[in-house]
Design an enzyme around this catalytic site. Sequence first.
Site, PDB file in Angstrom:
ATOM      1  N   LYS A 103      -4.635  -2.691  -0.878  1.00  0.00           N
ATOM      2  CA  LYS A 103      -4.495  -2.803  -2.341  1.00  0.00           C
ATOM      3  C   LYS A 103      -3.231  -3.586  -2.700  1.00  0.00           C
ATOM      4  O   LYS A 103      -2.984  -3.913  -3.858  1.00  0.00           O
ATOM      5  CB  LYS A 103      -4.403  -1.413  -2.983  1.00  0.00           C
ATOM      6  CG  LYS A 103      -5.692  -0.654  -2.996  1.00  0.00           C
ATOM      7  CD  LYS A 103      -5.773   0.645  -3.781  1.00  0.00           C
ATOM      8  CE  LYS A 103      -4.666   1.503  -4.038  1.00  0.00           C
ATOM      9  NZ  LYS A 103      -5.016   2.827  -4.606  1.00  0.00           N
ATOM     10  N   LYS A 121      -0.302  -2.280  -2.466  1.00  0.00           N
ATOM     11  CA  LYS A 121       0.525  -1.306  -3.181  1.00  0.00           C
ATOM     12  C   LYS A 121       1.514  -0.666  -2.182  1.00  0.00           C
ATOM     13  O   LYS A 121       1.105  -0.052  -1.213  1.00  0.00           O
ATOM     14  CB  LYS A 121      -0.389  -0.226  -3.782  1.00  0.00           C
ATOM     15  CG  LYS A 121       0.318   0.651  -4.802  1.00  0.00           C
ATOM     16  CD  LYS A 121      -0.682   1.262  -5.791  1.00  0.00           C
ATOM     17  CE  LYS A 121       0.101   1.938  -6.918  1.00  0.00           C
ATOM     18  NZ  LYS A 121      -0.772   2.412  -7.997  1.00  0.00           N
TER      19      LYS A 121
END
Length: 140
Positions: A47, A49
């Site tokens: 992601k 992230k």
Amino acid sequence: MILKKTILTYGTFDMFHIGHLRLLERLSALGDRLIVGVSTDEFNAIKGKKTLIPYDQRAAIVRAIKGVDLVIPENTWEQKPQDIKNYHVDAFAMGDDWAGKFDFLKEFCEVIYLPRTEDISSTELKKALDAFLLENSIEL
Ligand code: C2G
């Protein structure tokens, strides 16, 4: 026979905060069983992230929240339809920063987007923590 309504959601839940809690509380009130897919560290890398807290701790905190009945690992973007089938999910729900992004799941179950809690996010928390450490000249 009362049919149990199962709700499913996913998230990273890094640095667990009031925005996460308010979402999970509202989701829990929507049905009889709440399942939360917590993003693994490997999936967060996919992601893009960065997280401070490792998966096992993020999952343990979410599992401890009243109203959360089951925590499953979120390993891929693609697992949602299979999870919806496996757990007989009636409604998939996310905060509205995702509004529209998961409408394709309407083929499998109800899709709900709930308003996010304003003025709190893991990113803002990290910034506030940096400022705090600086002000109190705490060297990490
Ligand atoms: N959230 C919220 N209010 C905030 C912050 C987050 O309601 N102030 C909600 C988000 O909308 C999301 C959930 O809390 O529904 C978890 O947020 P994140 O941990 O940031 O999850 P995210 O990285 O968006 O991952 O496949 C879906 C993804 O895994 C979602």
